[in-house]
Motif scaffolding. Structure first.
Motif, PDB file in Angstrom:
ATOM      1  N   THR A   1      78.314  79.439   6.058  1.00  0.00           N
ATOM      2  CA  THR A   1      78.033  80.285   7.210  1.00  0.00           C
ATOM      3  C   THR A   1      79.232  81.148   7.566  1.00  0.00           C
ATOM      4  OG1 THR A   1      78.724  78.471   8.635  1.00  0.00           O
ATOM      5  CG2 THR A   1      76.369  78.737   8.254  1.00  0.00           C
TER       6      THR A   1
ATOM      7  N   CYS B   1      80.897  84.162   7.934  1.00  0.00           N
ATOM      8  CA  CYS B   1      80.417  85.535   7.922  1.00  0.00           C
ATOM      9  C   CYS B   1      81.180  86.393   6.926  1.00  0.00           C
ATOM     10  CB  CYS B   1      80.517  86.186   9.297  1.00  0.00           C
ATOM     11  SG  CYS B   1      81.068  85.148  10.630  1.00  0.00           S
TER      12      CYS B   1
ATOM     13  N   LEU C   1      74.437  90.187   9.547  1.00  0.00           N
ATOM     14  CA  LEU C   1      75.301  89.040   9.762  1.00  0.00           C
ATOM     15  C   LEU C   1      74.684  88.001  10.691  1.00  0.00           C
ATOM     16  CD1 LEU C   1      78.991  90.223   9.960  1.00  0.00           C
ATOM     17  CD2 LEU C   1      77.885  88.815   8.284  1.00  0.00           C
TER      18      LEU C   1
ATOM     19  N   PHE D   1      86.463  90.773  12.651  1.00  0.00           N
ATOM     20  CA  PHE D   1      86.037  89.567  13.386  1.00  0.00           C
ATOM     21  C   PHE D   1      85.205  88.620  12.536  1.00  0.00           C
ATOM     22  CE2 PHE D   1      87.424  91.532  17.159  1.00  0.00           C
ATOM     23  CZ  PHE D   1      86.974  92.825  17.147  1.00  0.00           C
TER      24      PHE D   1
ATOM     25  N   PHE E   1      79.494  86.662   3.422  1.00  0.00           N
ATOM     26  CA  PHE E   1      78.259  87.425   3.459  1.00  0.00           C
ATOM     27  C   PHE E   1      78.559  88.903   3.681  1.00  0.00           C
ATOM     28  CE2 PHE E   1      73.878  87.828   3.543  1.00  0.00           C
ATOM     29  CZ  PHE E   1      73.473  88.594   4.612  1.00  0.00           C
TER      30      PHE E   1
ATOM     31  N   TYR F   1      76.591  94.364  11.116  1.00  0.00           N
ATOM     32  CA  TYR F   1      76.587  93.120  11.886  1.00  0.00           C
ATOM     33  C   TYR F   1      75.187  92.579  12.129  1.00  0.00           C
ATOM     34  CZ  TYR F   1      81.557  93.567  12.455  1.00  0.00           C
ATOM     35  OH  TYR F   1      82.893  93.656  12.200  1.00  0.00           O
TER      36      TYR F   1
ATOM     37  N   VAL G   1      74.158  84.505   9.390  1.00  0.00           N
ATOM     38  CA  VAL G   1      75.161  83.450   9.354  1.00  0.00           C
ATOM     39  C   VAL G   1      75.670  83.116  10.744  1.00  0.00           C
ATOM     40  CG1 VAL G   1      75.991  83.678   7.005  1.00  0.00           C
ATOM     41  CG2 VAL G   1      76.851  85.202   8.735  1.00  0.00           C
TER      42      VAL G   1
ATOM     43  N   LEU H   1      82.442  89.219  19.221  1.00  0.00           N
ATOM     44  CA  LEU H   1      83.656  90.013  19.284  1.00  0.00           C
ATOM     45  C   LEU H   1      83.439  91.411  18.737  1.00  0.00           C
ATOM     46  CD1 LEU H   1      86.081  87.257  18.080  1.00  0.00           C
ATOM     47  CD2 LEU H   1      86.144  88.350  20.303  1.00  0.00           C
ATOM     48  N   ALA H   2      82.611  91.505  17.712  1.00  0.00           N
ATOM     49  CA  ALA H   2      82.498  92.775  17.002  1.00  0.00           C
ATOM     50  C   ALA H   2      81.721  93.853  17.734  1.00  0.00           C
ATOM     51  CB  ALA H   2      81.856  92.539  15.639  1.00  0.00           C
TER      52      ALA H   2
ATOM     53  N   GLY I   1      78.730  81.589  17.142  1.00  0.00           N
ATOM     54  CA  GLY I   1      78.354  82.993  17.077  1.00  0.00           C
ATOM     55  C   GLY I   1      79.427  83.927  17.590  1.00  0.00           C
TER      56      GLY I   1
ATOM     57  N   CYS J   1      81.585  85.746  15.810  1.00  0.00           N
ATOM     58  CA  CYS J   1      81.788  86.967  15.034  1.00  0.00           C
ATOM     59  C   CYS J   1      81.105  88.178  15.670  1.00  0.00           C
ATOM     60  CB  CYS J   1      81.307  86.779  13.599  1.00  0.00           C
ATOM     61  SG  CYS J   1      82.024  85.365  12.755  1.00  0.00           S
TER      62      CYS J   1
ATOM     63  N   ILE K   1      85.566  83.610  12.099  1.00  0.00           N
ATOM     64  CA  ILE K   1      86.251  83.100  13.293  1.00  0.00           C
ATOM     65  C   ILE K   1      86.096  81.587  13.411  1.00  0.00           C
ATOM     66  CG2 ILE K   1      86.421  83.229  15.785  1.00  0.00           C
ATOM     67  CD1 ILE K   1      87.279  85.743  14.671  1.00  0.00           C
TER      68      ILE K   1
END
Lengths: 191, 203, 201
Positions: free
Chosen positions: A111, A113, B106, A21, A116, B103, B109, B31-32, B26, B28, A24
């Protein structure tokens, strides 16, 4: 061969977009036309590969020896931000039309993801320099694959009769879900 | 300057400008980690922590930061609080830290946080920025809760680990896998848009 | 103040403040995090080498660590081998408990896996999978019995059970175990098992 496994796994089995994911925002934003999708994908791959290399160096030559691993998050994000800045200036000089085409999405790579996450994972999995770079290339290509496939599907979808509420992000995510389902079939490819 | 009341400043984050369902930011982490309610909630809390404190700091020092270096400064500030959250979870809640995995870093970001600094905290008072951050955080936690509840109940038959579906229910494993996440969010986004359009046409 | 000077000053101060703040946080949490990790490993070792009171790390390389389980007198009565390998979806990390000759497997514990929930993930389940790994004969190669059986009595001492619908995950675990046993045998032969290595507790 371990390197081939990392490469193939990154593209197909653990595709950064469809499995982890990541990325996105650009995935939904830039996947409307195949051309911009390809450009974005390649730009991201480029940044990812260099990020993998630079963050490995910083991690293994500075952070770990000096026991500064709690500075990983801050360092990696600064590396990425600077790299994207450099890439932006580079593209602007070399190909102004490409710069125009990518528009706001170029600085947005910071940004992303995916980049990173890449730096983090290479560190967590304790990859060697070569493994990190291969991982970077593979993940970038996986991202490109997902985004180009999505763009191809969306170009067709534009001509279809989609219910109002689903238009845009809604249908894109459902398509992504079906793609993710398809990619699940790649699991178990590597023994 | 904002013309909203304090109350409106807060509630806009819950629905009108909900970071996930309306602003599509936001996604990512959304969903994760929404495969189970406990994970979704933990991530929501961690993100809220980072958002609130970053907004406080940015809003307090906004006068000193030249425009050219603002993004870099925001990023460093955000990254600092993310590291704190990550370390805190790893030290005091190891099982959650393990489930959320990479995550948590994460969060740095997560477009919501950087977006809020750029759009709001850098231009408003500390007080308003705090309210805005609280509202956006609540909206985010709400979104995480809804998504993870759907995925956990349909995907495992449980809620927060407690069995809620009877023996007759065969879990839809797909819900806890990536495809389930994408499709559920897609449908929820469409629903949100549909509700928005219906209420607009009624006004 | 000139703009460029201000930019540098601001960035440097933000960086320094952030760095020092994180240094404090890092220091405060470092011990706790290391302790958590240690406890997790300890728990797994005790689980697979029954009857021990302490353990010691004897060997470590990437994806393979060997711990010795000690009794009250400090004698090593068994090994706990932590090994990782590729599964169906992602990496599987397991802890294998054996006796000192590596000829008998006490128990198997799965430390980390990301296999398919409901199918491959069953490798972490005692009832479906791990039970069949208890007290196995590892003097030769262990093999997988297909199709799956419903009770341990139906298996030979050198056989373990498959999970219906999760053959690849089951095979992956087997492969990791067989490979790591081979590797440890080689390490012992080459005398690389060190007793000066750090104590786990």
């Amino acid at each position: 061969m371990e390197l081939v496994a990392i490469f193939v796994t990154a593209i197909l089995i653990n595709n950064f977009v469809l499995r982890y994911f990541l990325g996105i925002c650009p995935f939904l934003g830039v996947s409307k036309k195949i051309d911009s999708a390809i450009s974005m994908g390649l730009a991201v791959t480029f940044v990812m590969t260099i990020t993998a290399a630079v963050s490995w160096v910083i991690n293994h030559w500075i952070l770990i020896p000096l026991k500064l691993d709690y500075l990983q998050i801050v360092s990696f994000i600064l590396v990425i931000a600077s790299l994207v800045q450099l890439v932006e200036m580079f593209i602007r000089k070399i190909s102004p039309p490409l710069y125009e085409a990518l528009g706001i999405y170029l600085p947005l790579i910071t940004t992303n993801c995916a980049i990173f996450f890449l730096a983090l994972m290479a560190s967590l999995r304790d990859y060697s320099f070569l493994e990190s770079v291969i991982f970077g290339v593979g993940s970038g290509l996986g991202f490109t694959l997902a985004i180009v496939l999505m763009a191809a599907i969306r170009e067709q979808l534009d001509l279809a009769d989609v219910p109002e509420a689903l238009k845009g992000a809604g249908i894109a995510l459902i398509v992504a879900g079906i793609m993710a389902l398809a990619f699940l079939g790649f699991s178990g490819m590597i023994k | 300057m904002s013309t909203k009341s304090i109350g409106q400043e807060f509630t806009k984050g819950l629905w009108d400008e909900n970071p996930v369902f309306r602003q599509l930011l936001g996604l990512c982490p959304t969903l994760a980690v929404t495969n189970a309610v406990i994970n979704g909630l933990a991530m929501g809390m961690a993100t809220s922590f980072v958002l609130i404190f970053s907004s406080l700091v940015v809003s307090s020092i906004k006068k000193f930061i030249p425009s050219q270096v603002r993004i870099a400064s925001y990023v460093v500030i955000i990254a600092t609080f993310v590291t704190v959250a990550d370390r805190f979870l790893a030290a005091f809640f190891p099982p959650i830290s393990k489930s959320l995995g990479p995550y948590v870093p994460l969060i740095v970001v997560n477009c919501i946080i950087l977006g809020r600094q750029e759009a709001f905290s850098s231009k408003n008072t500390v007080g308003r920025s705090l309210i805005d951050a609280l509202g956006m955080s609540s909206g985010f936690v709400l979104a995480m809760l809804i998504l993870s509840a759907i995925r956990e109940i349909l995907g495992m038959g449980t809620f927060l680990g407690y069995q809620v579906m009877g023996q007759w229910f065969e879990p839809w494993i797909i819900m806890i896998l990536p495809p389930g996440a994408f499709i559920t969010l897609g449908i929820l986004l469409a629903l949100a848009l549909q509700i928005e359009r219906k209420t607009k046409s009624r006004k | 103040m000139k703009l460029s000077t201000q930019m540098v000053v601001v960035l440097t101060s933000v960086g320094l403040l952030s760095g020092s703040f994180l240094a404090i946080v890092g220091h405060l949490t470092k011990e706790r995090i290391a302790l958590n990790k240690q406890r997790e490993t300890e728990k797994a070792i005790i689980q697979v080498v029954p009857g021990i009171v302490s353990s010691q790390k004897l060997y470590e390389e990437r994806d393979l660590s060997v711990y010795g389980g000690k009794d009250a007198e400090g004698n090593i009565v068994g090994f706990a081998i932590q090994a990782s390998g590729i599964g169906f979806q992602d990496k599987i990390t397991l802890m294998l408990g054996t006796n000192t000759s590596l000829k008998k497997i006490n128990r198997l514990a799965i430390l980390d896996q990301k296999e398919t929930p409901g199918l491959g993930a069953k490798i972490a389940d005692s009832e479906f999978f791990l039970l069949y790994w208890e007290n196995k004969d590892s003097s030769g190669t262990i093999t997988l019995h297909k199709p799956a059986v419903s009770s341990p009595e139906e298996l030979l001492p050198t056989e373990v059970n498959t999970i219906t619908g999760a053959t690849i995950s089951s095979e992956a675990v087997l492969s990791i175990v067989n490979t790591s046993l081979e590797q440890v045998r080689k390490i012992i032969k080459e005398g690389k098992l060190s007793s000066e290595a750090q104590d786990v507790n």
